[in-house]
Scaffold this motif. Sequence first.
Motif, PDB file in Angstrom:
ATOM      1  N   LEU A  63       0.850  -1.186   0.000  1.00 14.37           N
ATOM      2  CA  LEU A  63       0.000   0.000   0.000  1.00 14.37           C
ATOM      3  C   LEU A  63       0.884   1.232   0.000  1.00 14.37           C
ATOM      4  CD1 LEU A  63      -2.690   1.609   0.422  1.00 14.37           C
ATOM      5  CD2 LEU A  63      -2.383   1.205   2.880  1.00 14.37           C
ATOM      6  N   VAL A  64       0.616   2.137  -0.935  1.00 13.25           N
ATOM      7  CA  VAL A  64       1.265   3.451  -0.963  1.00 13.25           C
ATOM      8  C   VAL A  64       0.146   4.463  -0.749  1.00 13.25           C
ATOM      9  CG1 VAL A  64       2.632   5.094  -2.283  1.00 13.25           C
ATOM     10  CG2 VAL A  64       3.013   2.630  -2.593  1.00 13.25           C
ATOM     11  N   PHE A  65       0.217   5.171   0.362  1.00 12.79           N
ATOM     12  CA  PHE A  65      -0.833   6.105   0.760  1.00 12.79           C
ATOM     13  C   PHE A  65      -0.240   7.496   0.736  1.00 12.79           C
ATOM     14  CE2 PHE A  65      -3.513   8.436   3.670  1.00 12.79           C
ATOM     15  CZ  PHE A  65      -4.774   7.859   3.574  1.00 12.79           C
ATOM     16  N   THR A  66      -0.646   8.314  -0.240  1.00 14.21           N
ATOM     17  CA  THR A  66      -0.139   9.679  -0.291  1.00 14.21           C
ATOM     18  C   THR A  66      -1.131  10.605   0.398  1.00 14.21           C
ATOM     19  OG1 THR A  66      -1.158  10.352  -2.398  1.00 14.21           O
ATOM     20  CG2 THR A  66       0.974   9.205  -2.515  1.00 14.21           C
ATOM     21  N   THR A  67      -0.613  11.658   0.980  1.00 14.17           N
ATOM     22  CA  THR A  67      -1.457  12.669   1.593  1.00 14.17           C
ATOM     23  C   THR A  67      -0.970  14.036   1.125  1.00 14.17           C
ATOM     24  OG1 THR A  67      -2.143  13.683   3.678  1.00 14.17           O
ATOM     25  CG2 THR A  67      -0.085  12.446   3.725  1.00 14.17           C
ATOM     26  N   GLY A  68      -1.898  14.796   0.547  1.00 18.50           N
ATOM     27  CA  GLY A  68      -1.582  16.134   0.058  1.00 18.50           C
ATOM     28  C   GLY A  68      -1.476  16.208  -1.443  1.00 18.50           C
ATOM     29  N   GLY A  69      -1.624  17.427  -1.944  1.00 17.38           N
ATOM     30  CA  GLY A  69      -1.460  17.685  -3.371  1.00 17.38           C
ATOM     31  C   GLY A  69      -2.622  17.272  -4.240  1.00 17.38           C
ATOM     32  N   THR A  70      -3.813  17.107  -3.652  1.00 19.45           N
ATOM     33  CA  THR A  70      -4.971  16.654  -4.445  1.00 19.45           C
ATOM     34  C   THR A  70      -5.965  17.768  -4.747  1.00 19.45           C
ATOM     35  OG1 THR A  70      -6.276  16.027  -2.498  1.00 19.45           O
ATOM     36  CG2 THR A  70      -4.819  14.332  -3.454  1.00 19.45           C
ATOM     37  N   GLY A  71      -5.670  18.986  -4.316  1.00 17.00           N
ATOM     38  CA  GLY A  71      -6.607  20.094  -4.487  1.00 17.00           C
ATOM     39  C   GLY A  71      -6.464  20.792  -5.829  1.00 17.00           C
ATOM     40  N   ARG A  75       0.257  24.119  -7.315  1.00 20.38           N
ATOM     41  CA  ARG A  75       1.263  23.178  -6.818  1.00 20.38           C
ATOM     42  C   ARG A  75       0.661  21.801  -6.481  1.00 20.38           C
ATOM     43  NH1 ARG A  75       6.250  23.400  -7.616  1.00 20.38           N
ATOM     44  NH2 ARG A  75       6.815  22.638  -5.562  1.00 20.38           N
ATOM     45  N   ASP A  76      -0.653  21.655  -6.569  1.00 20.15           N
ATOM     46  CA  ASP A  76      -1.306  20.371  -6.280  1.00 20.15           C
ATOM     47  C   ASP A  76      -1.224  19.477  -7.516  1.00 20.15           C
ATOM     48  OD1 ASP A  76      -1.997  21.028  -3.672  1.00 20.15           O
ATOM     49  OD2 ASP A  76      -3.949  21.846  -4.246  1.00 20.15           O
ATOM     50  N   VAL A  77      -0.223  18.587  -7.529  1.00 21.73           N
ATOM     51  CA  VAL A  77       0.037  17.767  -8.718  1.00 21.73           C
ATOM     52  C   VAL A  77       0.083  16.267  -8.417  1.00 21.73           C
ATOM     53  CG1 VAL A  77       1.232  19.617  -9.970  1.00 21.73           C
ATOM     54  CG2 VAL A  77       2.540  18.087  -8.462  1.00 21.73           C
ATOM     55  N   THR A  78      -0.374  15.861  -7.242  1.00 19.26           N
ATOM     56  CA  THR A  78      -0.301  14.438  -6.897  1.00 19.26           C
ATOM     57  C   THR A  78      -1.081  13.557  -7.870  1.00 19.26           C
ATOM     58  OG1 THR A  78       0.119  14.966  -4.580  1.00 19.26           O
ATOM     59  CG2 THR A  78      -0.672  12.747  -5.065  1.00 19.26           C
ATOM     60  N   PRO A  79      -2.313  13.901  -8.273  1.00 18.71           N
ATOM     61  CA  PRO A  79      -3.014  13.035  -9.225  1.00 18.71           C
ATOM     62  C   PRO A  79      -2.299  12.945 -10.580  1.00 18.71           C
ATOM     63  CG  PRO A  79      -4.568  14.479  -8.135  1.00 18.71           C
ATOM     64  CD  PRO A  79      -3.188  14.965  -7.770  1.00 18.71           C
ATOM     65  N   ALA A 108     -14.735  18.782   0.276  1.00 14.68           N
ATOM     66  CA  ALA A 108     -14.166  17.452   0.014  1.00 14.68           C
ATOM     67  C   ALA A 108     -14.424  17.022  -1.423  1.00 14.68           C
ATOM     68  CB  ALA A 108     -14.729  16.424   0.990  1.00 14.68           C
ATOM     69  N   ALA A 109     -15.479  17.544  -2.021  1.00 17.36           N
ATOM     70  CA  ALA A 109     -15.800  17.214  -3.411  1.00 17.36           C
ATOM     71  C   ALA A 109     -14.743  17.737  -4.380  1.00 17.36           C
ATOM     72  CB  ALA A 109     -17.166  17.781  -3.782  1.00 17.36           C
ATOM     73  N   LEU A 110     -13.916  18.674  -3.930  1.00 24.42           N
ATOM     74  CA  LEU A 110     -12.889  19.249  -4.792  1.00 24.42           C
ATOM     75  C   LEU A 110     -11.631  18.397  -4.880  1.00 24.42           C
ATOM     76  CD1 LEU A 110     -13.173  22.981  -3.679  1.00 24.42           C
ATOM     77  CD2 LEU A 110     -14.272  21.859  -5.628  1.00 24.42           C
ATOM     78  N   SER A 111     -11.509  17.383  -4.038  1.00 22.07           N
ATOM     79  CA  SER A 111     -10.326  16.535  -4.072  1.00 22.07           C
ATOM     80  C   SER A 111     -10.274  15.770  -5.391  1.00 22.07           C
ATOM     81  CB  SER A 111     -10.337  15.534  -2.915  1.00 22.07           C
ATOM     82  OG  SER A 111      -9.255  14.631  -3.061  1.00 22.07           O
ATOM     83  N   ARG A 112      -9.096  15.753  -5.985  1.00 17.93           N
ATOM     84  CA  ARG A 112      -8.906  15.045  -7.260  1.00 17.93           C
ATOM     85  C   ARG A 112      -8.134  13.745  -7.061  1.00 17.93           C
ATOM     86  NH1 ARG A 112      -5.697  17.374 -10.649  1.00 17.93           N
ATOM     87  NH2 ARG A 112      -4.465  18.345  -9.031  1.00 17.93           N
ATOM     88  N   ASN A 129      -4.464   8.274  -3.083  1.00 20.01           N
ATOM     89  CA  ASN A 129      -4.170   9.704  -2.927  1.00 20.01           C
ATOM     90  C   ASN A 129      -5.212  10.300  -1.988  1.00 20.01           C
ATOM     91  OD1 ASN A 129      -3.547  10.333  -6.473  1.00 20.01           O
ATOM     92  ND2 ASN A 129      -2.128   9.574  -4.939  1.00 20.01           N
ATOM     93  N   ALA A 130      -4.810  10.677  -0.799  1.00 25.57           N
ATOM     94  CA  ALA A 130      -5.710  11.306   0.165  1.00 25.57           C
ATOM     95  C   ALA A 130      -5.428  12.803   0.218  1.00 25.57           C
ATOM     96  CB  ALA A 130      -5.514  10.695   1.547  1.00 25.57           C
ATOM     97  N   PRO A 131      -6.421  13.600   0.581  1.00 30.34           N
ATOM     98  CA  PRO A 131      -6.167  15.019   0.812  1.00 30.34           C
ATOM     99  C   PRO A 131      -5.147  15.198   1.939  1.00 30.34           C
ATOM    100  CG  PRO A 131      -8.525  14.579   0.693  1.00 30.34           C
ATOM    101  CD  PRO A 131      -7.830  13.245   0.766  1.00 30.34           C
ATOM    102  N   GLY A 132      -4.550  16.371   2.013  1.00 27.87           N
ATOM    103  CA  GLY A 132      -3.523  16.633   3.011  1.00 27.87           C
ATOM    104  C   GLY A 132      -4.031  17.029   4.378  1.00 27.87           C
ATOM    105  N   SER A 133      -5.318  17.206   4.524  1.00 34.84           N
ATOM    106  CA  SER A 133      -5.870  17.583   5.829  1.00 34.84           C
ATOM    107  C   SER A 133      -6.032  16.344   6.702  1.00 34.84           C
ATOM    108  CB  SER A 133      -7.230  18.253   5.646  1.00 34.84           C
ATOM    109  OG  SER A 133      -8.182  17.307   5.178  1.00 34.84           O
TER     110      SER A 133
END
Length: 163
Positions: A63-71, A75-79, A108-112, A129-133
């Motif tokens: 499991l690779v669980f990222t947090t942040g960069g989904t907005g 600078r939000d480029v995780t997706p 929360a609907a804005l998370s990509r 990919n989880a949000p950073g909050s």
Amino acid sequence: MIPARVITVSDRCHAGTAEDLSGPLAARLLAEHGVEASVTVIPDEVEAIRAAITSAAASGVRLVFTTGGTGLSPRDVTPEATEPLLATRIDGLADAIRRRGEENVASAALSRGLVGVTARSDAGALVVNAPGSRGGVTDAVAVIGPLVAHIIDQLAGGDHPRA
């Protein structure tokens, strides 16, 4: 225990100007679901994110669980960094994470964020990919946690449970 890596994607945490609260929280919450995760902090950069996910999967984590960069900020480029690494997307889980978050926070609907599986030559790794909050991390683990053992079993060729 399921081996995992939590990757916090944050320019400020990487620079040391902010404390990483979401990564350690993710590791603690995942532990409640039989997941043992180390935490890494990287900047919001496509190549750094891709390298961290690829390195984690190559090291044998399941499991690779990222947090942040989904907005939506520039600078939000995780997706964008994650998508080319996924052989299979699991859009239903990404949608479930957003729906869970919307119960408390409309934004929360804005998370990509994406959920999927890396190249499956060696059973693949589940990537989330989880949000950073802290709330976004809590929501993501609430959705993924109860399913993670089953997903990992399925990736290894396991059978579906019988009723």
